[in-house]
Design an enzyme around this catalytic site. Structure first.
Site, short mmCIF file in Angstrom:
data_model
loop_
_atom_site.label_atom_id
_atom_site.label_comp_id
_atom_site.label_asym_id
_atom_site.label_seq_id
_atom_site.Cartn_x
_atom_site.Cartn_y
_atom_site.Cartn_z
CE LYS A 9 0.79 1.49 4.50
NZ LYS A 9 1.59 2.51 4.54
N PRO A 90 9.71 -4.96 -0.25
CG PRO A 90 10.42 -2.86 -0.89
CD PRO A 90 9.65 -3.96 -1.23
N GLY A 97 3.82 -4.31 4.07
CA GLY A 97 3.90 -5.60 3.60
C GLY A 97 3.68 -6.58 4.76
CG ASP A 132 -1.08 0.48 8.66
OD1 ASP A 132 -1.83 1.23 9.47
OD2 ASP A 132 0.14 0.55 8.52
#
Length: 266
Positions: A9, A90, A97, A132
């Site tokens: 995102k 990454p 992630g 998140d």
């Protein structure tokens, strides 16, 4: 075996409004999923197994395992599963992630066990794992407020951008520790996006520069040819416009905006 994409995102804008008594920060940010994906595979097996292409992430603290345990506590479905993670997003980049991986595993487990939980309960579990994580159960574009857990569905024009990740990361807790919150009317920022006049910025950039002065030099090199903005707590930037020349010691990821259909994953 079930194979699912786990998207990164971007924070297209990021206000840090105030620090709360519990130590968290009130934010207002426009989140959007993009076409940089980890790959998650899940299947029923004889014993629990978790494998990751990035071996240092194979720890008990990985949010994937926290998602698995939270799902089991909620459903009492304890059949052993094998989960494999192919890591392409990454780490220490501000791209969400780990949160995306956790949400993807929750979705996948719910599908694998024939949907014992409605979407609202998956979101409730997600919130216990990380601020998140619930976002990834949205359509992929949302105004996130509170500590990130309050979501308002948004729709903005599709876009293309390039993510640039330097060869160093940043600690999220340290970046927040160094930031200087400021209360603003974030609805004005939202209005500009809806009118097609976006303003890309991130209140955490100044804190990132305090922690690593090389960060400012890196941004200045990027911004010579296009508009750039840090995403999340860094260290990745996204570049709006053509990236004609590349600088060394970083990785480039051309991406486009993606959305989730209501009854399926990304």
């Amino acid at each position: 075996m079930m194979h699912l994409l786990s998207p990164a995102k971007l924070n297209l804008f990021f206000h840090v409004l105030k620090k709360r008594e519990d130590g968290y920060h009130e934010i207002a940010s426009l989140f959007h999923t993009v076409s940089l994906f980890d790959k998650v595979s899940i299947c029923l097996t004889g014993e629990d197994l978790f494998r990751c292409s990035e071996k240092k992430l194979e720890t008990s603290q990985n949010l994937i395992l926290k998602a698995l345990n939270a799902f089991r506590q909620k459903t009492n479905l304890n059949h052993p599963v094998a989960i494999e993670l192919e890591k392409n997003i990454p780490i220490e980049a501000g791209l969400g992630g780990a949160s995306s991986n956790a949400a993807t595993v929750l979705w996948g487990l719910n599908e694998l066990f024939e949907k014992p939980l409605p979407l609202i309960e998956l979101k409730e579990i997600a919130q216990t794992i990380g601020a998140d994580v619930p976002f990834f159960f949205s359509n992929g574009c949302a105004l996130c407020t509170g500590i990130g857990e309050k979501m308002e569905k948004m729709k903005i024009p599709a876009f293309n951008t390039t993510i640039v990740k330097p060869n160093f990361g940043l600690s999220t807790p340290l970046v927040y520790q160094k930031c200087e919150p400021k209360w603003v009317d974030y609805r004005e920022t939202v209005r500009k996006f809806l009118e097609g006049k976006p303003s890309y910025f991130n209140d955490l950039e100044k804190a990132a520069i305090k922690i690593n002065p090389n960060f400012l030099e890196f941004k200045n090199k990027l911004s010579q040819t296009q508009k750039v903005c840090m995403t999340g707590s860094g260290s990745a930037f996204f570049c709006m416009g053509n990236v004609d020349s590349k600088i060394s010691d970083c990785s480039y990821y051309p991406v486009q905006s993606v959305l989730r259909e209501e009854s399926s994953w990304y």
